[in-house]
Write a protein that holds these residues in place. Sequence first.
Motif, PDB file in Angstrom:
ATOM      1  N   ASP A  69       0.840  -1.209   0.000  1.00  0.00           N
ATOM      2  CA  ASP A  69       0.000   0.000   0.000  1.00  0.00           C
ATOM      3  C   ASP A  69       0.868   1.248   0.000  1.00  0.00           C
ATOM      4  N   ARG A  70       1.887   1.243   0.843  1.00  0.00           N
ATOM      5  CA  ARG A  70       2.771   2.406   0.958  1.00  0.00           C
ATOM      6  C   ARG A  70       3.512   2.656  -0.348  1.00  0.00           C
ATOM      7  N   LEU A  71       4.002   1.583  -0.961  1.00  0.00           N
ATOM      8  CA  LEU A  71       4.709   1.725  -2.228  1.00  0.00           C
ATOM      9  C   LEU A  71       3.770   2.201  -3.335  1.00  0.00           C
ATOM     10  N   ALA A  72       2.543   1.693  -3.326  1.00  0.00           N
ATOM     11  CA  ALA A  72       1.559   2.117  -4.328  1.00  0.00           C
ATOM     12  C   ALA A  72       1.306   3.624  -4.222  1.00  0.00           C
ATOM     13  N   LEU A  73       1.158   4.139  -3.004  1.00  0.00           N
ATOM     14  CA  LEU A  73       0.906   5.569  -2.836  1.00  0.00           C
ATOM     15  C   LEU A  73       2.119   6.398  -3.256  1.00  0.00           C
ATOM     16  N   LYS A  74       3.312   5.975  -2.855  1.00  0.00           N
ATOM     17  CA  LYS A  74       4.523   6.699  -3.262  1.00  0.00           C
ATOM     18  C   LYS A  74       4.658   6.714  -4.784  1.00  0.00           C
ATOM     19  N   THR A  75       4.392   5.585  -5.407  1.00  0.00           N
ATOM     20  CA  THR A  75       4.475   5.481  -6.864  1.00  0.00           C
ATOM     21  C   THR A  75       3.440   6.384  -7.519  1.00  0.00           C
ATOM     22  N   TYR A  76       2.232   6.370  -6.990  1.00  0.00           N
ATOM     23  CA  TYR A  76       1.174   7.228  -7.524  1.00  0.00           C
ATOM     24  C   TYR A  76       1.588   8.699  -7.464  1.00  0.00           C
ATOM     25  N   ILE A  77       2.117   9.111  -6.334  1.00  0.00           N
ATOM     26  CA  ILE A  77       2.503  10.513  -6.173  1.00  0.00           C
ATOM     27  C   ILE A  77       3.608  10.885  -7.159  1.00  0.00           C
ATOM     28  N   GLN A  78       4.579  10.009  -7.342  1.00  0.00           N
ATOM     29  CA  GLN A  78       5.658  10.275  -8.302  1.00  0.00           C
ATOM     30  C   GLN A  78       5.107  10.389  -9.724  1.00  0.00           C
ATOM     31  N   LEU A  79       4.222   9.477 -10.102  1.00  0.00           N
ATOM     32  CA  LEU A  79       3.651   9.518 -11.450  1.00  0.00           C
ATOM     33  C   LEU A  79       2.683  10.690 -11.610  1.00  0.00           C
ATOM     34  N   PHE A  80       1.947  11.011 -10.557  1.00  0.00           N
ATOM     35  CA  PHE A  80       1.066  12.179 -10.563  1.00  0.00           C
ATOM     36  C   PHE A  80       1.883  13.426 -10.886  1.00  0.00           C
ATOM     37  N   ALA A  81       3.050  13.536 -10.252  1.00  0.00           N
ATOM     38  CA  ALA A  81       3.915  14.700 -10.469  1.00  0.00           C
ATOM     39  C   ALA A  81       4.483  14.738 -11.889  1.00  0.00           C
ATOM     40  N   ARG A  82       4.665  13.614 -12.523  1.00  0.00           N
ATOM     41  CA  ARG A  82       5.161  13.582 -13.909  1.00  0.00           C
ATOM     42  C   ARG A  82       4.055  13.843 -14.921  1.00  0.00           C
ATOM     43  N   LEU A  83       2.870  13.301 -14.661  1.00  0.00           N
ATOM     44  CA  LEU A  83       1.794  13.308 -15.644  1.00  0.00           C
ATOM     45  C   LEU A  83       0.781  14.427 -15.474  1.00  0.00           C
ATOM     46  N   TYR A  84       0.907  15.231 -14.440  1.00  0.00           N
ATOM     47  CA  TYR A  84      -0.067  16.297 -14.201  1.00  0.00           C
ATOM     48  C   TYR A  84      -0.205  17.139 -15.477  1.00  0.00           C
ATOM     49  N   PRO A  85      -1.430  17.438 -15.900  1.00  0.00           N
ATOM     50  CA  PRO A  85      -1.666  18.094 -17.197  1.00  0.00           C
ATOM     51  C   PRO A  85      -1.135  19.522 -17.350  1.00  0.00           C
ATOM     52  N   CYS A  86      -0.682  20.131 -16.286  1.00  0.00           N
ATOM     53  CA  CYS A  86      -0.043  21.449 -16.354  1.00  0.00           C
ATOM     54  C   CYS A  86       1.453  21.212 -16.170  1.00  0.00           C
ATOM     55  N   GLY A  87       2.218  21.344 -17.233  1.00  0.00           N
ATOM     56  CA  GLY A  87       3.650  21.048 -17.190  1.00  0.00           C
ATOM     57  C   GLY A  87       4.418  21.852 -16.162  1.00  0.00           C
ATOM     58  N   ASP A  88       4.166  23.160 -16.074  1.00  0.00           N
ATOM     59  CA  ASP A  88       4.847  24.000 -15.086  1.00  0.00           C
ATOM     60  C   ASP A  88       4.493  23.560 -13.670  1.00  0.00           C
ATOM     61  N   CYS A  89       3.206  23.311 -13.446  1.00  0.00           N
ATOM     62  CA  CYS A  89       2.740  22.871 -12.124  1.00  0.00           C
ATOM     63  C   CYS A  89       3.410  21.546 -11.756  1.00  0.00           C
ATOM     64  N   ALA A  90       3.490  20.634 -12.725  1.00  0.00           N
ATOM     65  CA  ALA A  90       4.100  19.324 -12.495  1.00  0.00           C
ATOM     66  C   ALA A  90       5.567  19.482 -12.114  1.00  0.00           C
ATOM     67  N   SER A  91       6.276  20.337 -12.817  1.00  0.00           N
ATOM     68  CA  SER A  91       7.700  20.559 -12.510  1.00  0.00           C
ATOM     69  C   SER A  91       7.884  21.119 -11.102  1.00  0.00           C
TER      70      SER A  91
END
Length: 194
Positions: free
Chosen positions: A90-112
Amino acid sequence: MARRQHVTLTVVVGFMVFLAVTYMLSGRSHLHLHDKETKLDLGLSEGILTGGSIAPKLENATAKAELGRASWKLFHTMMARFPDKPSDDDRLALKTYIQLFARLYPCGDCASHFQKIIAKYPPQTSSRSAAAGWACEMHNIVNKRLKKELFDCNNIGDFYDCGCGDEDKKKKGEEIKERTDVTVEKEEGLVRGG
């Protein structure tokens, strides 16, 4: 109004699909799906979690604000539903989600910007209260940068009600009191979870 609901629904559905895929990918540098004797290797590298933002800059301020509100709602609700005592998976799934969320967020500047924040303040996933407290602090870091009002992280559950029912509201009140188990270190006016 219909367009706003459409965008919000699209964001929520997209992130739910994304979460499901993220969960399947968590804990492995290469995805191996076992279906009795079938083995599928998709060859996903470790770099998938650490690359830069994928989306271009989002120029439309109205769309950016709407996306932000919907995303924070999803983010805080997800933390409110995270297990009190998560498994390592569960912990790894959440960490992975957050990392991918930060890469894939639809606003590139916001994601960076968000990638820089989570590099400095890694996700806290030891419990629901740790995850919710961490998410609130990250939201405040973003709000501070955008010169918006900061949240009282002791009352974040009141603002982002997950609609989980009365039993979960009682638990949420207890979890807020437990947040003191999250170690914090002040640095340049920011809070680092530990």
